[in-house]
Design an enzyme around this catalytic site. Structure first.
Site, mmCIF file in Angstrom:
data_model
loop_
_atom_site.group_PDB
_atom_site.id
_atom_site.type_symbol
_atom_site.label_atom_id
_atom_site.label_comp_id
_atom_site.label_asym_id
_atom_site.label_seq_id
_atom_site.Cartn_x
_atom_site.Cartn_y
_atom_site.Cartn_z
ATOM 1 N N SER A 9 0.478 -1.427 -0.028
ATOM 2 C CA SER A 9 -0.153 -0.237 0.424
ATOM 3 C C SER A 9 0.437 1.123 0.297
ATOM 4 C CB SER A 9 -0.897 0.316 1.159
ATOM 5 O OG SER A 9 -0.998 1.142 1.284
HETATM 6 N N1 LIG Z 1 -7.513 7.339 1.879
HETATM 7 C C1 LIG Z 1 -6.480 6.152 2.306
HETATM 8 C C2 LIG Z 1 -6.932 4.906 0.853
HETATM 9 C C3 LIG Z 1 -6.540 3.514 2.157
HETATM 10 C C4 LIG Z 1 -7.133 2.701 1.015
HETATM 11 O O1 LIG Z 1 -6.887 2.479 0.038
HETATM 12 N N2 LIG Z 1 -6.088 1.228 1.886
HETATM 13 C C5 LIG Z 1 -6.562 0.392 1.285
HETATM 14 C C6 LIG Z 1 -4.484 -0.813 0.515
HETATM 15 S S1 LIG Z 1 -4.110 0.429 -0.419
HETATM 16 C C7 LIG Z 1 -7.228 -0.849 1.542
HETATM 17 O O2 LIG Z 1 -6.725 -0.873 2.631
HETATM 18 N N3 LIG Z 1 -8.343 -1.916 0.939
HETATM 19 C C8 LIG Z 1 -8.458 -2.922 1.338
HETATM 20 C C9 LIG Z 1 -9.672 -2.240 2.078
HETATM 21 O O3 LIG Z 1 -10.467 -1.645 1.826
HETATM 22 O O4 LIG Z 1 -10.699 -3.710 2.113
HETATM 23 C C10 LIG Z 1 -5.985 6.155 2.832
HETATM 24 O O5 LIG Z 1 -4.935 7.327 1.892
HETATM 25 O O6 LIG Z 1 -5.566 6.035 3.846
#
Ligand SMILES: N[C@@H](CCC(=O)N[C@@H](CS)C(=O)NCC(=O)O)C(=O)O
Length: 219
Positions: A9
């Site tokens: 990430s």
């Molecule tokens: N806008 C958020 C984005 C976070 C995000 O999209 N995280 C993803 C990984 S890059 C995630 O955890 N995805 C799993 C899910 O949402 O279930 C940030 O900047 O922290």
């Protein structure tokens, strides 16, 4: 402080870079997104939006990477840390760049590249134009300033560098944006342990994109 993360990430990596710059020790809690571990009840009880990065510092639980960056400097940075200056006008510029990264650049990158890699969407088109428009804007900032928010490195750079690293992952042609390319190289050289924090995570992120590849992106 517990830090829930996955190295692929980019948002987690921006937090790790700032934590390293501040010499903070994080209690690393790996969440395997490939196994949907973020959906486990123990994690959703902590973060109902089931995303990483998530920070748990005593009774405070935070997600959204830019909110975490700001918290770390406010709570653990030096009083006059240049990373997130206290002067209202200077801070406003840093905030503007952070919100630009969150609401425009990173969003447009994902809006374009995720369908291309994971849904077989054709390369090019309006979404690519929107992404390129945002990159031209960032390039413009960086022609007149060494860093995203002015003369000093700030949280804006730590946030944006993670997004730009994702452009490298998807092999987006940065040669059209020489000021971004030069700034990106500068960040790699300046940010503490950039290589160590990013290299393996970027490889994993690349493998993730390639796992979904159903067409060859042209951009
Ligand atoms: N806008 C958020 C984005 C976070 C995000 O999209 N995280 C993803 C990984 S890059 C995630 O955890 N995805 C799993 C899910 O949402 O279930 C940030 O900047 O922290």
């Amino acid at each position: 402080m517990d830090f829930y993360y996955h190295p692929a990430s980019p948002y987690c990596r921006s937090v790790l870079l700032v934590a390293r710059a501040l010499k903070l020790n994080l209690n690393m809690q790996f969440v395997d997104l490939m196994k949907d571990e973020q959906m486990r009840p123990t994690f959703t009880a902590l973060n109902p939006f089931h995303c990483v990065p998530t920070l748990a510092d005593n009774d405070l639980t935070l997600w959204e990477s830019r909110a975490i960056l700001v918290y770390l400097v406010d709570k653990y940075g030096r009083t006059n840390s240049r990373l997130y200056p206290k002067d209202a006008k200077t801070r406003a510029i840093v905030n503007q760049r952070l919100f630009f990264d969150h609401g425009t650049l990173a969003t447009r990158l994902e809006d374009y590249y995720y369908p291309v890699y994971f849904e077989g969407a054709p390369a090019g088109g309006e979404k690519l134009e929107k992404l390129e428009e945002a990159l031209e804007l960032l390039n413009g900032y960086l022609i007149s300033n060494p860093y995203a928010a002015g003369p000093n490195i700030t949280l804006a750079d730590y946030s944006l560098v993670a997004t730009v690293s994702s452009l490298e992952v998807v092999q987006h042609d940065l040669s059209k944006y020489p000021a971004i390319a030069a700034w990106y190289e500068g960040c790699k050289a300046t940010m503490v342990d950039f290589q160590e924090i990013n290299e393996s995570g970027m490889q994993q992120y690349r493998a993730y994109f390639e796992s979904g590849l159903v067409t060859t992106p042209a951009a």
